[in-house]
Write an enzyme that holds these catalytic residues in place. Sequence first.
Site, PDB file in Angstrom:
ATOM      1  N   GLU A   3       0.816  -1.353  -0.006  1.00 56.62           N
ATOM      2  CA  GLU A   3       0.020   0.195   0.085  1.00 56.62           C
ATOM      3  C   GLU A   3       0.982   1.108  -0.014  1.00 56.62           C
ATOM      4  O   GLU A   3       2.115   1.197   0.108  1.00 56.62           O
ATOM      5  CB  GLU A   3      -0.870  -0.028   1.052  1.00 56.62           C
ATOM      6  CG  GLU A   3      -1.866  -1.182   1.120  1.00 56.62           C
ATOM      7  CD  GLU A   3      -2.858  -1.625   2.162  1.00 56.62           C
ATOM      8  OE1 GLU A   3      -3.491  -0.369   2.311  1.00 56.62           O
ATOM      9  OE2 GLU A   3      -3.364  -2.310   2.350  1.00 56.62           O
ATOM     10  N   LYS A  51       0.450   3.996  -5.305  1.00 50.81           N
ATOM     11  CA  LYS A  51       1.519   2.882  -5.238  1.00 50.81           C
ATOM     12  C   LYS A  51       2.360   2.751  -6.491  1.00 50.81           C
ATOM     13  O   LYS A  51       3.098   1.713  -6.789  1.00 50.81           O
ATOM     14  CB  LYS A  51       0.429   1.621  -5.426  1.00 50.81           C
ATOM     15  CG  LYS A  51      -0.581   1.441  -4.210  1.00 50.81           C
ATOM     16  CD  LYS A  51      -1.692   0.298  -4.367  1.00 50.81           C
ATOM     17  CE  LYS A  51      -2.590   0.368  -3.235  1.00 50.81           C
ATOM     18  NZ  LYS A  51      -3.579  -0.739  -3.190  1.00 50.81           N
ATOM     19  N   ARG A 253     -12.050  -7.481  -3.346  1.00 51.89           N
ATOM     20  CA  ARG A 253     -11.046  -7.670  -2.297  1.00 51.89           C
ATOM     21  C   ARG A 253     -11.680  -7.804  -1.116  1.00 51.89           C
ATOM     22  O   ARG A 253     -12.832  -7.768  -0.655  1.00 51.89           O
ATOM     23  CB  ARG A 253     -10.210  -6.553  -2.196  1.00 51.89           C
ATOM     24  CG  ARG A 253      -9.333  -5.902  -3.573  1.00 51.89           C
ATOM     25  CD  ARG A 253      -8.493  -6.847  -4.150  1.00 51.89           C
ATOM     26  NE  ARG A 253      -7.436  -7.037  -3.218  1.00 51.89           N
ATOM     27  CZ  ARG A 253      -6.425  -6.101  -3.262  1.00 51.89           C
ATOM     28  NH1 ARG A 253      -6.096  -5.221  -4.152  1.00 51.89           N
ATOM     29  NH2 ARG A 253      -5.088  -6.295  -2.484  1.00 51.89           N
TER      30      ARG A 253
END
Length: 277
Positions: A3, A51, A253
């Site tokens: 992250e 990211k 997710r």
Amino acid sequence: MPEGDAVRRTADRLDRALRGSVLTATDFRVPQLAATDLRGAEVLRTDTHGKHLLTRLRTADGQELTLHTHLKMEGSWRTAPAGARAPGPAADARVVLRSAKAVAVGLRLGLVELFPTAEEQDVLGHLGPDLLGAWSADDAAEALARLTADPDRVLGEALLDQRVVAGIGTIWLAESCFVDGTCPLAPVSALRDPARYLARTRRMLQAALRAGRPVTTGDRRSPVWVYRRQRDACLRCGTIIVAGQVGEPGRERTTYWCPHCQPQAPAASVEGVRGVS
């Protein structure tokens, strides 16, 4: 997937190893850059946007280029002193950068591309403001506008969308929603104060960057409130933590929340995912 804070730590490590150095050898083991030779280029700095890793260089003839890499799920960058054997398995190396100071190896990188630095906005302009960037008042306003543009959108889906705000992954989705008292399966409109939520989440990432890892509870022995703690008792109220899927179709997710501390999710939705791992 690493992250925002983890990627920023990677950038800082690359920056310490290579910034100000002239590359003495390069090896790009991806088809589109296989013939590229950046010997003689100076490494100006390595930055991030969410990211995304951006290593900026100036070639011997004055061109300014950006080496854009993304770790995706399995990638990493490792560094070692100059003269040392390149770190990591050779078969996993996608980029090798050497200078008189250090060697840096990008392993199993999910993305490797090289383009003029002037084109960065064209490549990354679709991303939302970076929570670990300079974060001006304009950035805060832009992030707020993007987050609240669709109040009916599932909150967790919006927060994982890097076009809304860059740097949040599954850890920060779960932990920031817990601290806010909002279920990630609730709509964006469930956030009581979206601007305050964004400011707090930015502070949480900054704290993790300083600490070297997320410690949202303030206790390193039990560092997170809900992330990957399904079937465990909530550290605040004792209710069993649950898990469920969130995200756009095909890109779902797993996320986590406490049904008591984050009651905005409809009861039927909570029951439907109780105990999912």
